[in-house]
Design an enzyme around this catalytic site. Structure first.
Site, mmCIF file in Angstrom:
data_model
loop_
_atom_site.group_PDB
_atom_site.id
_atom_site.type_symbol
_atom_site.label_atom_id
_atom_site.label_comp_id
_atom_site.label_asym_id
_atom_site.label_seq_id
_atom_site.Cartn_x
_atom_site.Cartn_y
_atom_site.Cartn_z
ATOM 1 N N ASN A 85 -27.557 -3.213 3.366
ATOM 2 C CA ASN A 85 -26.519 -2.949 4.359
ATOM 3 C C ASN A 85 -27.222 -2.845 5.713
ATOM 4 O O ASN A 85 -28.073 -1.981 5.900
ATOM 5 C CB ASN A 85 -25.805 -1.640 4.017
ATOM 6 C CG ASN A 85 -25.206 -1.657 2.615
ATOM 7 O OD1 ASN A 85 -24.694 -2.677 2.154
ATOM 8 N ND2 ASN A 85 -25.288 -0.525 1.919
ATOM 9 N N GLN A 92 -24.263 0.773 6.243
ATOM 10 C CA GLN A 92 -25.565 1.445 6.344
ATOM 11 C C GLN A 92 -25.383 2.867 6.870
ATOM 12 O O GLN A 92 -24.644 3.105 7.836
ATOM 13 C CB GLN A 92 -26.500 0.665 7.280
ATOM 14 C CG GLN A 92 -27.916 1.227 7.307
ATOM 15 C CD GLN A 92 -28.868 0.404 8.173
ATOM 16 O OE1 GLN A 92 -28.434 -0.503 8.903
ATOM 17 N NE2 GLN A 92 -30.144 0.722 8.104
ATOM 18 N N HIS A 98 -33.664 -0.752 4.035
ATOM 19 C CA HIS A 98 -33.945 -0.586 2.611
ATOM 20 C C HIS A 98 -33.056 -1.517 1.824
ATOM 21 O O HIS A 98 -31.955 -1.871 2.258
ATOM 22 C CB HIS A 98 -33.691 0.867 2.172
ATOM 23 C CG HIS A 98 -32.322 1.369 2.506
ATOM 24 N ND1 HIS A 98 -31.983 1.808 3.781
ATOM 25 C CD2 HIS A 98 -31.199 1.460 1.764
ATOM 26 C CE1 HIS A 98 -30.712 2.167 3.789
ATOM 27 N NE2 HIS A 98 -30.209 1.952 2.581
ATOM 28 N N HIS A 100 -31.069 -1.912 -1.807
ATOM 29 C CA HIS A 100 -30.581 -1.281 -3.032
ATOM 30 C C HIS A 100 -30.871 -2.237 -4.190
ATOM 31 O O HIS A 100 -30.474 -3.407 -4.138
ATOM 32 C CB HIS A 100 -29.064 -1.061 -2.955
ATOM 33 C CG HIS A 100 -28.632 -0.116 -1.884
ATOM 34 N ND1 HIS A 100 -28.259 1.183 -2.136
ATOM 35 C CD2 HIS A 100 -28.513 -0.288 -0.536
ATOM 36 C CE1 HIS A 100 -27.910 1.777 -0.998
ATOM 37 N NE2 HIS A 100 -28.063 0.901 -0.007
HETATM 38 P P1 5GP Z 1 -27.111 2.840 2.994
HETATM 39 O O1 5GP Z 1 -25.683 3.305 2.981
HETATM 40 O O2 5GP Z 1 -27.826 3.257 4.259
HETATM 41 O O3 5GP Z 1 -27.269 1.388 2.652
HETATM 42 O O4 5GP Z 1 -27.802 3.588 1.772
HETATM 43 C C1 5GP Z 1 -28.392 4.823 1.871
HETATM 44 C C2 5GP Z 1 -28.619 5.313 0.460
HETATM 45 O O5 5GP Z 1 -29.565 6.359 0.501
HETATM 46 C C3 5GP Z 1 -27.358 5.872 -0.214
HETATM 47 O O6 5GP Z 1 -27.098 5.153 -1.411
HETATM 48 C C4 5GP Z 1 -27.707 7.341 -0.470
HETATM 49 O O7 5GP Z 1 -27.201 7.812 -1.699
HETATM 50 C C5 5GP Z 1 -29.222 7.338 -0.435
HETATM 51 N N1 5GP Z 1 -29.822 8.571 0.051
HETATM 52 C C6 5GP Z 1 -29.471 9.234 1.186
HETATM 53 N N2 5GP Z 1 -30.254 10.323 1.351
HETATM 54 C C7 5GP Z 1 -31.116 10.321 0.301
HETATM 55 C C8 5GP Z 1 -32.171 11.214 -0.079
HETATM 56 O O8 5GP Z 1 -32.477 12.193 0.589
HETATM 57 N N3 5GP Z 1 -32.827 10.906 -1.226
HETATM 58 C C9 5GP Z 1 -32.533 9.816 -1.985
HETATM 59 N N4 5GP Z 1 -33.255 9.626 -3.096
HETATM 60 N N5 5GP Z 1 -31.535 8.961 -1.656
HETATM 61 C C10 5GP Z 1 -30.847 9.222 -0.520
#
Ligand code: 5GP
Length: 109
Positions: A85, A92, A98, A100
């Site tokens: 994302n 995001q 990052h 997934h």
């Molecule tokens: P995004 O929405 O930015 O693509 O994904 C961020 C991801 O990071 C989400 O799936 C969320 O669950 C994960 N995440 C957020 N904070 C933490 C954290 O402190 N530790 C871990 N292991 N995952 C996190």
């Protein structure tokens, strides 16, 4: 100000780390969407794909290589979805680029 993912990289906050090399770290998502849900995170803090400098594309290669490695080493992860994302409107929420890595279930086409 460090991102939450840089704090994980620097072992300042805990995470379930499953793999690591010089370029990327891999740890379990805190809120998994599939039975296997890990995040492949470049060790360099890059906000999103839009922000990549020419020399940052080495991390794109590192993410793909790590995805292949995970698919070969995590039971049940032979087939997977890799999702990035890039930007708030794309979903995001952590602004440290990052991927997934999602596996362990049949995902919607
Ligand atoms: P995004 O929405 O930015 O693509 O994904 C961020 C991801 O990071 C989400 O799936 C969320 O669950 C994960 N995440 C957020 N904070 C933490 C954290 O402190 N530790 C871990 N292991 N995952 C996190």
């Amino acid at each position: 100000m460090k991102t939450i993912f840089s704090k994980i990289i620097d072992r300042e906050i805990p995470a379930d780390i499953v793999a690591e090399n010089d370029q990327v770290i891999v740890f379990r998502d805190i809120n998994p969407k599939t039975p296997i849900h890990v995040l492949i995170v470049p060790k360099k803090e890059i906000k999103d794909i839009q922000s990549f400098a020419p020399e940052d594309f080495v991390y794109a290669q590192a993410i793909f290589a790590m995805a292949q490695q995970l698919s070969q080493t995590i039971p049940g992860a032979e087939e997977f979805r890799l999702q990035i994302n890039s930007g708030y409107r794309a979903g995001q929420r952590v602004f440290h680029v990052h991927a997934h890595f999602l596996a362990g279930a049949e995902l919607a086409a």
